[in-house]
Motif scaffolding. Structure first.
Motif, PDB file in Angstrom:
ATOM      1  N   VAL A   5       9.722  -1.542  25.482  1.00  0.00           N
ATOM      2  CA  VAL A   5       9.127  -0.843  24.334  1.00  0.00           C
ATOM      3  C   VAL A   5       8.908   0.632  24.661  1.00  0.00           C
ATOM      4  O   VAL A   5       9.298   1.511  23.894  1.00  0.00           O
ATOM      5  CB  VAL A   5       7.814  -1.518  23.898  1.00  0.00           C
ATOM      6  N   LEU A   6       8.289   0.912  25.804  1.00  0.00           N
ATOM      7  CA  LEU A   6       8.037   2.310  26.174  1.00  0.00           C
ATOM      8  C   LEU A   6       9.334   3.071  26.418  1.00  0.00           C
ATOM      9  O   LEU A   6       9.439   4.247  26.082  1.00  0.00           O
ATOM     10  CB  LEU A   6       7.152   2.384  27.419  1.00  0.00           C
ATOM     11  N   GLY A   7      10.320   2.406  27.012  1.00  0.00           N
ATOM     12  CA  GLY A   7      11.567   3.076  27.348  1.00  0.00           C
ATOM     13  C   GLY A   7      12.525   3.233  26.183  1.00  0.00           C
ATOM     14  O   GLY A   7      13.392   4.100  26.204  1.00  0.00           O
ATOM     15  N   SER A   8      12.368   2.397  25.166  1.00  0.00           N
ATOM     16  CA  SER A   8      13.330   2.423  24.061  1.00  0.00           C
ATOM     17  C   SER A   8      12.743   2.916  22.749  1.00  0.00           C
ATOM     18  O   SER A   8      13.398   3.646  22.018  1.00  0.00           O
ATOM     19  CB  SER A   8      13.903   1.021  23.843  1.00  0.00           C
ATOM     20  N   LEU A   9      11.544   2.507  22.458  1.00  0.00           N
ATOM     21  CA  LEU A   9      10.962   2.845  21.164  1.00  0.00           C
ATOM     22  C   LEU A   9       9.991   4.021  21.230  1.00  0.00           C
ATOM     23  O   LEU A   9       9.900   4.795  20.292  1.00  0.00           O
ATOM     24  CB  LEU A   9      10.252   1.616  20.579  1.00  0.00           C
ATOM     25  N   LEU A  10       9.263   4.127  22.321  1.00  0.00           N
ATOM     26  CA  LEU A  10       8.278   5.202  22.448  1.00  0.00           C
ATOM     27  C   LEU A  10       8.754   6.224  23.477  1.00  0.00           C
ATOM     28  O   LEU A  10       8.094   6.499  24.463  1.00  0.00           O
ATOM     29  CB  LEU A  10       6.919   4.616  22.856  1.00  0.00           C
ATOM     30  N   THR A  11       9.914   6.769  23.213  1.00  0.00           N
ATOM     31  CA  THR A  11      10.508   7.740  24.119  1.00  0.00           C
ATOM     32  C   THR A  11      11.160   8.856  23.319  1.00  0.00           C
ATOM     33  O   THR A  11      11.485   8.673  22.151  1.00  0.00           O
ATOM     34  CB  THR A  11      11.540   7.044  25.036  1.00  0.00           C
ATOM     35  N   ILE A  12      11.328   9.978  23.972  1.00  0.00           N
ATOM     36  CA  ILE A  12      11.994  11.110  23.344  1.00  0.00           C
ATOM     37  C   ILE A  12      13.339  11.279  24.025  1.00  0.00           C
ATOM     38  O   ILE A  12      13.400  11.543  25.229  1.00  0.00           O
ATOM     39  CB  ILE A  12      11.153  12.395  23.485  1.00  0.00           C
ATOM     40  N   GLN A  13      14.417  11.074  23.281  1.00  0.00           N
ATOM     41  CA  GLN A  13      15.764  11.184  23.835  1.00  0.00           C
ATOM     42  C   GLN A  13      16.371  12.525  23.436  1.00  0.00           C
ATOM     43  O   GLN A  13      16.575  12.786  22.254  1.00  0.00           O
ATOM     44  CB  GLN A  13      16.638  10.037  23.326  1.00  0.00           C
ATOM     45  N   LEU A  14      16.632  13.362  24.418  1.00  0.00           N
ATOM     46  CA  LEU A  14      17.330  14.611  24.199  1.00  0.00           C
ATOM     47  C   LEU A  14      18.767  14.430  24.698  1.00  0.00           C
ATOM     48  O   LEU A  14      19.088  13.392  25.277  1.00  0.00           O
ATOM     49  CB  LEU A  14      16.625  15.747  24.941  1.00  0.00           C
ATOM     50  N   LEU A  15      19.617  15.394  24.489  1.00  0.00           N
ATOM     51  CA  LEU A  15      21.021  15.235  24.876  1.00  0.00           C
ATOM     52  C   LEU A  15      21.180  14.957  26.365  1.00  0.00           C
ATOM     53  O   LEU A  15      21.879  14.042  26.763  1.00  0.00           O
ATOM     54  CB  LEU A  15      21.825  16.481  24.487  1.00  0.00           C
ATOM     55  N   LEU A  16      20.519  15.734  27.202  1.00  0.00           N
ATOM     56  CA  LEU A  16      20.711  15.605  28.638  1.00  0.00           C
ATOM     57  C   LEU A  16      19.544  14.969  29.381  1.00  0.00           C
ATOM     58  O   LEU A  16      19.584  14.835  30.591  1.00  0.00           O
ATOM     59  CB  LEU A  16      21.003  16.984  29.245  1.00  0.00           C
ATOM     60  N   THR A  17      18.506  14.572  28.669  1.00  0.00           N
ATOM     61  CA  THR A  17      17.356  13.997  29.357  1.00  0.00           C
ATOM     62  C   THR A  17      16.571  13.087  28.417  1.00  0.00           C
ATOM     63  O   THR A  17      16.729  13.140  27.208  1.00  0.00           O
ATOM     64  CB  THR A  17      16.456  15.097  29.943  1.00  0.00           C
ATOM     65  N   LYS A  18      15.727  12.277  29.014  1.00  0.00           N
ATOM     66  CA  LYS A  18      14.900  11.346  28.258  1.00  0.00           C
ATOM     67  C   LYS A  18      13.480  11.433  28.793  1.00  0.00           C
ATOM     68  O   LYS A  18      13.271  11.429  30.007  1.00  0.00           O
ATOM     69  CB  LYS A  18      15.455   9.926  28.428  1.00  0.00           C
ATOM     70  N   ILE A  19      12.513  11.523  27.904  1.00  0.00           N
ATOM     71  CA  ILE A  19      11.109  11.567  28.298  1.00  0.00           C
ATOM     72  C   ILE A  19      10.501  10.221  27.943  1.00  0.00           C
ATOM     73  O   ILE A  19      10.473   9.822  26.779  1.00  0.00           O
ATOM     74  CB  ILE A  19      10.369  12.715  27.592  1.00  0.00           C
ATOM     75  N   SER A  20      10.014   9.510  28.965  1.00  0.00           N
ATOM     76  CA  SER A  20       9.518   8.159  28.783  1.00  0.00           C
ATOM     77  C   SER A  20       8.290   7.929  29.658  1.00  0.00           C
ATOM     78  O   SER A  20       8.091   8.628  30.645  1.00  0.00           O
ATOM     79  CB  SER A  20      10.620   7.162  29.157  1.00  0.00           C
ATOM     80  N   PHE A  21       7.509   6.913  29.296  1.00  0.00           N
ATOM     81  CA  PHE A  21       6.313   6.584  30.072  1.00  0.00           C
ATOM     82  C   PHE A  21       6.456   5.242  30.781  1.00  0.00           C
ATOM     83  O   PHE A  21       5.465   4.640  31.172  1.00  0.00           O
ATOM     84  CB  PHE A  21       5.082   6.610  29.168  1.00  0.00           C
ATOM     85  N   THR A  22       7.692   4.778  30.962  1.00  0.00           N
ATOM     86  CA  THR A  22       7.900   3.500  31.638  1.00  0.00           C
ATOM     87  C   THR A  22       7.430   3.546  33.093  1.00  0.00           C
ATOM     88  O   THR A  22       7.106   2.504  33.657  1.00  0.00           O
ATOM     89  CB  THR A  22       9.384   3.085  31.613  1.00  0.00           C
TER      90      THR A  22
END
Length: 172
Positions: free
Chosen positions: A22-39
């Motif tokens: 859930v944190l890695g897929s739904l509650l994350t910010i996906q940019l072109l070259l990076t991903k911001i996640s709280f996993t």
């Protein structure tokens, strides 16, 4: 609390994997070259409750499930390897105790070696993005990520209820 994986502890591990998805897929910010996640928070808590290999396996499984259930980019197995190694690093670092040097070291390895270099390698292989572009655009974000990961994990491991729940019982 024993680090072994028992039938009684399997539902807890399943819940932690689900939280990572859930944190890695739904509650994350996906940019072109990076991903911001709280996993990383859930992986760190898993590392306190289970062995390094179980933590690594659960991080890899959560990453795979997240990619299969909520695809946001092209599937590439390298990211599963990065997730596995993240779980392994946190598992080894936090298995016995959590203190500032362990948090700083584990975060450094995860952020600068795994996230910055390994994930940049995967992006380079996938999209043929030049290294100079990958490293310059991702370096600043990873420095910020390192500071944030460190501050958040220090705070998380100081929460009394989490400290009690994740404490390892050395008497058994």
């Amino acid at each position: 609390m024993t680090p072994s994986l028992t039938v009684k502890r399997l539902p807890l591990l399943g819940m932690l994997v689900a939280m990572q998805v859930v944190l890695g897929s739904l509650l994350t910010i996906q940019l072109l070259l990076t991903k911001i996640s709280f996993t990383f928070i859930i992986i760190a808590l898993t590392a306190r409750l289970f062995s390094p290999l179980v933590t690594a396996g659960s991080a890899a499984l959560a990453n795979l499930l997240g990619m299969l259930l909520f695809p946001k980019f092209t599937f590439f197995p390298g990211f599963i390897l990065t997730a596995f190694l993240t779980g392994l690093v946190f598992g080894i670092a936090f298995q016995q105790q959590t203190n500032l040097p362990r948090i700083l070291t584990a975060n450094f390895i995860v952020v600068f070696i795994l996230n910055l270099f390994m994930n940049s390698l995967w992006l380079h292989i996938m999209y043929m993005t030049p290294w100079s572009v990958l490293l310059t655009t991702r370096l600043i974000q990873e420095v910020v990520t390192y500071v944030c990961y460190t501050a958040i994990l220090i705070a998380v491991f100081k929460v009394p209820i989490l400290t009690k729940l994740t404490a390892r019982d050395s008497g058994h």
